[in-house]
Structures are given as structure tokens and as C-alpha cells.
Design a protein around this motif. Structure first.
Motif, PDB file in Angstrom:
ATOM      1  N   GLU A 111       0.850  -1.190   0.000  1.00 34.85           N
ATOM      2  CA  GLU A 111       0.000   0.000   0.000  1.00 34.85           C
ATOM      3  C   GLU A 111       0.882   1.235   0.000  1.00 34.85           C
ATOM      4  O   GLU A 111       1.962   1.234   0.588  1.00 34.85           O
ATOM      5  CB  GLU A 111      -0.921   0.010   1.217  1.00 34.85           C
ATOM      6  CG  GLU A 111      -1.959  -1.093   1.160  1.00 34.85           C
ATOM      7  CD  GLU A 111      -3.014  -0.974   2.253  1.00 34.85           C
ATOM      8  OE1 GLU A 111      -3.319   0.167   2.666  1.00 34.85           O
ATOM      9  OE2 GLU A 111      -3.523  -2.022   2.671  1.00 34.85           O
ATOM     10  N   VAL A 112       0.379   2.275  -0.663  1.00 31.36           N
ATOM     11  CA  VAL A 112       1.151   3.512  -0.767  1.00 31.36           C
ATOM     12  C   VAL A 112       0.188   4.675  -0.990  1.00 31.36           C
ATOM     13  O   VAL A 112      -0.880   4.498  -1.572  1.00 31.36           O
ATOM     14  CB  VAL A 112       2.195   3.414  -1.915  1.00 31.36           C
ATOM     15  CG1 VAL A 112       1.536   3.314  -3.269  1.00 31.36           C
ATOM     16  CG2 VAL A 112       3.194   4.550  -1.871  1.00 31.36           C
ATOM     17  N   ASP A 113       0.567   5.847  -0.487  1.00 28.06           N
ATOM     18  CA  ASP A 113      -0.166   7.084  -0.783  1.00 28.06           C
ATOM     19  C   ASP A 113       0.431   7.673  -2.053  1.00 28.06           C
ATOM     20  O   ASP A 113       1.643   7.896  -2.126  1.00 28.06           O
ATOM     21  CB  ASP A 113      -0.033   8.093   0.362  1.00 28.06           C
ATOM     22  CG  ASP A 113      -0.755   7.637   1.618  1.00 28.06           C
ATOM     23  OD1 ASP A 113      -1.830   7.028   1.491  1.00 28.06           O
ATOM     24  OD2 ASP A 113      -0.236   7.893   2.716  1.00 28.06           O
ATOM     25  N   ILE A 114      -0.424   7.937  -3.027  1.00 31.10           N
ATOM     26  CA  ILE A 114       0.055   8.511  -4.282  1.00 31.10           C
ATOM     27  C   ILE A 114      -0.540   9.908  -4.438  1.00 31.10           C
ATOM     28  O   ILE A 114      -1.739  10.117  -4.265  1.00 31.10           O
ATOM     29  CB  ILE A 114      -0.250   7.597  -5.486  1.00 31.10           C
ATOM     30  CG1 ILE A 114       0.438   8.136  -6.735  1.00 31.10           C
ATOM     31  CG2 ILE A 114      -1.728   7.352  -5.673  1.00 31.10           C
ATOM     32  CD1 ILE A 114       0.552   7.128  -7.856  1.00 31.10           C
ATOM     33  N   LEU A 115       0.333  10.853  -4.716  1.00 29.38           N
ATOM     34  CA  LEU A 115      -0.061  12.250  -4.870  1.00 29.38           C
ATOM     35  C   LEU A 115      -0.798  12.461  -6.186  1.00 29.38           C
ATOM     36  O   LEU A 115      -0.685  11.650  -7.114  1.00 29.38           O
ATOM     37  CB  LEU A 115       1.177  13.146  -4.811  1.00 29.38           C
ATOM     38  CG  LEU A 115       1.945  13.142  -3.488  1.00 29.38           C
ATOM     39  CD1 LEU A 115       3.239  13.932  -3.624  1.00 29.38           C
ATOM     40  CD2 LEU A 115       1.089  13.687  -2.373  1.00 29.38           C
ATOM     41  N   PRO A 116      -1.543  13.570  -6.298  1.00 34.52           N
ATOM     42  CA  PRO A 116      -2.245  13.857  -7.553  1.00 34.52           C
ATOM     43  C   PRO A 116      -1.290  13.891  -8.745  1.00 34.52           C
ATOM     44  O   PRO A 116      -0.184  14.426  -8.651  1.00 34.52           O
ATOM     45  CB  PRO A 116      -2.852  15.241  -7.313  1.00 34.52           C
ATOM     46  CG  PRO A 116      -2.926  15.394  -5.838  1.00 34.52           C
ATOM     47  CD  PRO A 116      -1.767  14.604  -5.291  1.00 34.52           C
ATOM     48  N   TYR A 117      -1.724  13.280  -9.834  1.00 36.24           N
ATOM     49  CA  TYR A 117      -0.999  13.318 -11.100  1.00 36.24           C
ATOM     50  C   TYR A 117       0.482  12.974 -10.927  1.00 36.24           C
ATOM     51  O   TYR A 117       1.363  13.652 -11.442  1.00 36.24           O
ATOM     52  CB  TYR A 117      -1.148  14.689 -11.769  1.00 36.24           C
ATOM     53  CG  TYR A 117      -2.579  15.109 -11.929  1.00 36.24           C
ATOM     54  CD1 TYR A 117      -3.421  14.458 -12.819  1.00 36.24           C
ATOM     55  CD2 TYR A 117      -3.106  16.144 -11.159  1.00 36.24           C
ATOM     56  CE1 TYR A 117      -4.750  14.826 -12.952  1.00 36.24           C
ATOM     57  CE2 TYR A 117      -4.436  16.521 -11.291  1.00 36.24           C
ATOM     58  CZ  TYR A 117      -5.251  15.863 -12.189  1.00 36.24           C
ATOM     59  OH  TYR A 117      -6.555  16.229 -12.310  1.00 36.24           O
ATOM     60  N   SER A 118       0.752  11.919 -10.188  1.00 37.62           N
ATOM     61  CA  SER A 118       2.139  11.537  -9.950  1.00 37.62           C
ATOM     62  C   SER A 118       2.340  10.052 -10.239  1.00 37.62           C
ATOM     63  O   SER A 118       1.382   9.319 -10.488  1.00 37.62           O
ATOM     64  CB  SER A 118       2.555  11.868  -8.518  1.00 37.62           C
ATOM     65  OG  SER A 118       1.843  11.064  -7.607  1.00 37.62           O
ATOM     66  N   SER A 119       3.591   9.645 -10.196  1.00 36.48           N
ATOM     67  CA  SER A 119       3.944   8.261 -10.513  1.00 36.48           C
ATOM     68  C   SER A 119       5.056   7.772  -9.611  1.00 36.48           C
ATOM     69  O   SER A 119       5.829   8.562  -9.061  1.00 36.48           O
ATOM     70  CB  SER A 119       4.421   8.149 -11.968  1.00 36.48           C
ATOM     71  OG  SER A 119       3.406   8.489 -12.857  1.00 36.48           O
ATOM     72  N   PHE A 120       5.113   6.468  -9.495  1.00 37.89           N
ATOM     73  CA  PHE A 120       6.222   5.772  -8.860  1.00 37.89           C
ATOM     74  C   PHE A 120       6.748   4.739  -9.849  1.00 37.89           C
ATOM     75  O   PHE A 120       5.978   4.144 -10.602  1.00 37.89           O
ATOM     76  CB  PHE A 120       5.775   4.995  -7.610  1.00 37.89           C
ATOM     77  CG  PHE A 120       5.325   5.829  -6.450  1.00 37.89           C
ATOM     78  CD1 PHE A 120       6.247   6.460  -5.629  1.00 37.89           C
ATOM     79  CD2 PHE A 120       3.979   5.931  -6.152  1.00 37.89           C
ATOM     80  CE1 PHE A 120       5.817   7.213  -4.538  1.00 37.89           C
ATOM     81  CE2 PHE A 120       3.551   6.664  -5.067  1.00 37.89           C
ATOM     82  CZ  PHE A 120       4.473   7.310  -4.258  1.00 37.89           C
ATOM     83  N   ILE A 121       8.046   4.514  -9.815  1.00 38.13           N
ATOM     84  CA  ILE A 121       8.653   3.368 -10.492  1.00 38.13           C
ATOM     85  C   ILE A 121       9.380   2.593  -9.399  1.00 38.13           C
ATOM     86  O   ILE A 121      10.464   2.982  -8.972  1.00 38.13           O
ATOM     87  CB  ILE A 121       9.633   3.789 -11.605  1.00 38.13           C
ATOM     88  CG1 ILE A 121       8.930   4.606 -12.673  1.00 38.13           C
ATOM     89  CG2 ILE A 121      10.286   2.537 -12.213  1.00 38.13           C
ATOM     90  CD1 ILE A 121       9.861   5.132 -13.769  1.00 38.13           C
ATOM     91  N   PHE A 122       8.754   1.523  -8.935  1.00 34.27           N
ATOM     92  CA  PHE A 122       9.343   0.732  -7.863  1.00 34.27           C
ATOM     93  C   PHE A 122      10.197  -0.379  -8.448  1.00 34.27           C
ATOM     94  O   PHE A 122       9.720  -1.214  -9.234  1.00 34.27           O
ATOM     95  CB  PHE A 122       8.248   0.112  -6.981  1.00 34.27           C
ATOM     96  CG  PHE A 122       7.508   1.110  -6.152  1.00 34.27           C
ATOM     97  CD1 PHE A 122       8.145   1.798  -5.119  1.00 34.27           C
ATOM     98  CD2 PHE A 122       6.174   1.370  -6.399  1.00 34.27           C
ATOM     99  CE1 PHE A 122       7.455   2.724  -4.343  1.00 34.27           C
ATOM    100  CE2 PHE A 122       5.470   2.289  -5.627  1.00 34.27           C
ATOM    101  CZ  PHE A 122       6.116   2.968  -4.603  1.00 34.27           C
ATOM    102  N   LYS A 123      11.468  -0.385  -8.058  1.00 39.87           N
ATOM    103  CA  LYS A 123      12.378  -1.467  -8.438  1.00 39.87           C
ATOM    104  C   LYS A 123      12.331  -2.483  -7.300  1.00 39.87           C
ATOM    105  O   LYS A 123      12.599  -2.146  -6.139  1.00 39.87           O
ATOM    106  CB  LYS A 123      13.786  -0.932  -8.637  1.00 39.87           C
ATOM    107  CG  LYS A 123      14.746  -1.949  -9.223  1.00 39.87           C
ATOM    108  CD  LYS A 123      16.055  -1.279  -9.621  1.00 39.87           C
ATOM    109  CE  LYS A 123      16.869  -2.214 -10.451  1.00 39.87           C
ATOM    110  NZ  LYS A 123      18.064  -1.524 -10.989  1.00 39.87           N
ATOM    111  N   ILE A 124      12.017  -3.717  -7.624  1.00 42.60           N
ATOM    112  CA  ILE A 124      11.772  -4.751  -6.620  1.00 42.60           C
ATOM    113  C   ILE A 124      13.060  -5.510  -6.351  1.00 42.60           C
ATOM    114  O   ILE A 124      13.713  -6.017  -7.256  1.00 42.60           O
ATOM    115  CB  ILE A 124      10.670  -5.732  -7.090  1.00 42.60           C
ATOM    116  CG1 ILE A 124       9.433  -4.980  -7.572  1.00 42.60           C
ATOM    117  CG2 ILE A 124      10.353  -6.725  -5.982  1.00 42.60           C
ATOM    118  CD1 ILE A 124       8.813  -4.026  -6.577  1.00 42.60           C
ATOM    119  N   LYS A 125      13.398  -5.574  -5.045  1.00 43.96           N
ATOM    120  CA  LYS A 125      14.596  -6.322  -4.609  1.00 43.96           C
ATOM    121  C   LYS A 125      14.236  -7.220  -3.460  1.00 43.96           C
ATOM    122  O   LYS A 125      13.362  -6.960  -2.705  1.00 43.96           O
ATOM    123  CB  LYS A 125      15.685  -5.368  -4.182  1.00 43.96           C
ATOM    124  CG  LYS A 125      16.189  -4.546  -5.343  1.00 43.96           C
ATOM    125  CD  LYS A 125      17.478  -3.883  -4.985  1.00 43.96           C
ATOM    126  CE  LYS A 125      17.967  -3.093  -6.164  1.00 43.96           C
ATOM    127  NZ  LYS A 125      19.289  -3.350  -6.549  1.00 43.96           N
TER     128      LYS A 125
END
Length: 125
Positions: A111-125
Motif C-alpha cells: 500500500e502507498v499514498d500517491i499524490l495527484p498526477y504523480s507516478s512511482f517506479i518501484f524497483k523490486i529487490k
């Protein structure tokens, strides 16, 4: 200049994308419909995965004007493509500006809070 932060953000995305084999050559897995059907996200959130060899990415974007809490669950197909061990927990590290980390639990969700009109690129390790 009001547009300077936006130009810097797009520059960061383009730089990351040009250096990421998962983005340029990797397999694509849509997770939007899967998470919509689970009730984890609204229809103004898009999520997908990319994988190339050991590089595993989950990309999450919001097209809403409000901050929202979202849950992202990886489908069985993505868990298999990522070669995730059922006995281990994993961490996703945001490769963009936030440097946020999310814990991917044994149910293969986070779960994550995402800001308006934004993105995340999560690199999984």
C-alpha cells in the motif's frame, strides 16, 4: 518558471527509461484490471509491471487531482515472472524523486499514498 519542475520530472523519467532494460526491452504485464477487479484501485490509477532478467519494476500512476491510498497486488503471472519466493518479503524502491520504499508482503501486495498526477517506479529487490 512554473513548468520547470514538470520538465525536470519528465527529464528524470526519460533518463531512467533510456537506462532501463526492463523499460526498453522487458516483458509488460498490465496490473490495472486485476487490481480494479480486487477493489484495490480506482479507474484513475494505472499500474503495470516490467521485467527483464533480474530487473523487476512496478509502475504506478495516478490521474486524479487528490492524494489517495492505493493497494497494489501482484498477479500470479507477475509473481512467477518476477521469480518471487513465497517465503520471502521484498522491498520496492522508488527510482524517481521520492526515494520511497514499500514492503511487499507474502500476499504479494503493498500500500502507498500517491499524490495527484504523480507516478512511482518501484524497483523490486
Amino acid at each position: 518558471d512554473v513548468q520547470l519542475p514538470l520538465r525536470q520530472f519528465y527529464g528524470d523519467i526519460l533518463t531512467f527509461a533510456s537506462n532501463s532494460k526492463a523499460i526498453t526491452q522487458g516483458d509488460y504485464y498490465d496490473l490495472t484490471n486485476f487490481n480494479l477487479s480486487q477493489g484495490n484501485i480506482a479507474n484513475d490509477v494505472h499500474v503495470f509491471a516490467r521485467v527483464y532478467n533480474e530487473e523487476r519494476l512496478v509502475i504506478l500512476s495516478s490521474f486524479d487531482d487528490k492524494t489517495k491510498r492505493v493497494k497494489v497486488k501482484l498477479s500470479d503471472e507477475v509473481v512467477q515472472a518476477f521469480q518471487l519466493n513465497s517465503e520471502e518479503d521484498y522491498v520496492g524502491h522508488d527510482m524517481l524523486r521520492s526515494s520511497a520504499d514499500v514492503g511487499i508482503n507474502k500476499s504479494r501486495s503493498f500500500e502507498v499514498d500517491i499524490l495527484p498526477y504523480s507516478s512511482f517506479i518501484f524497483k523490486i529487490k
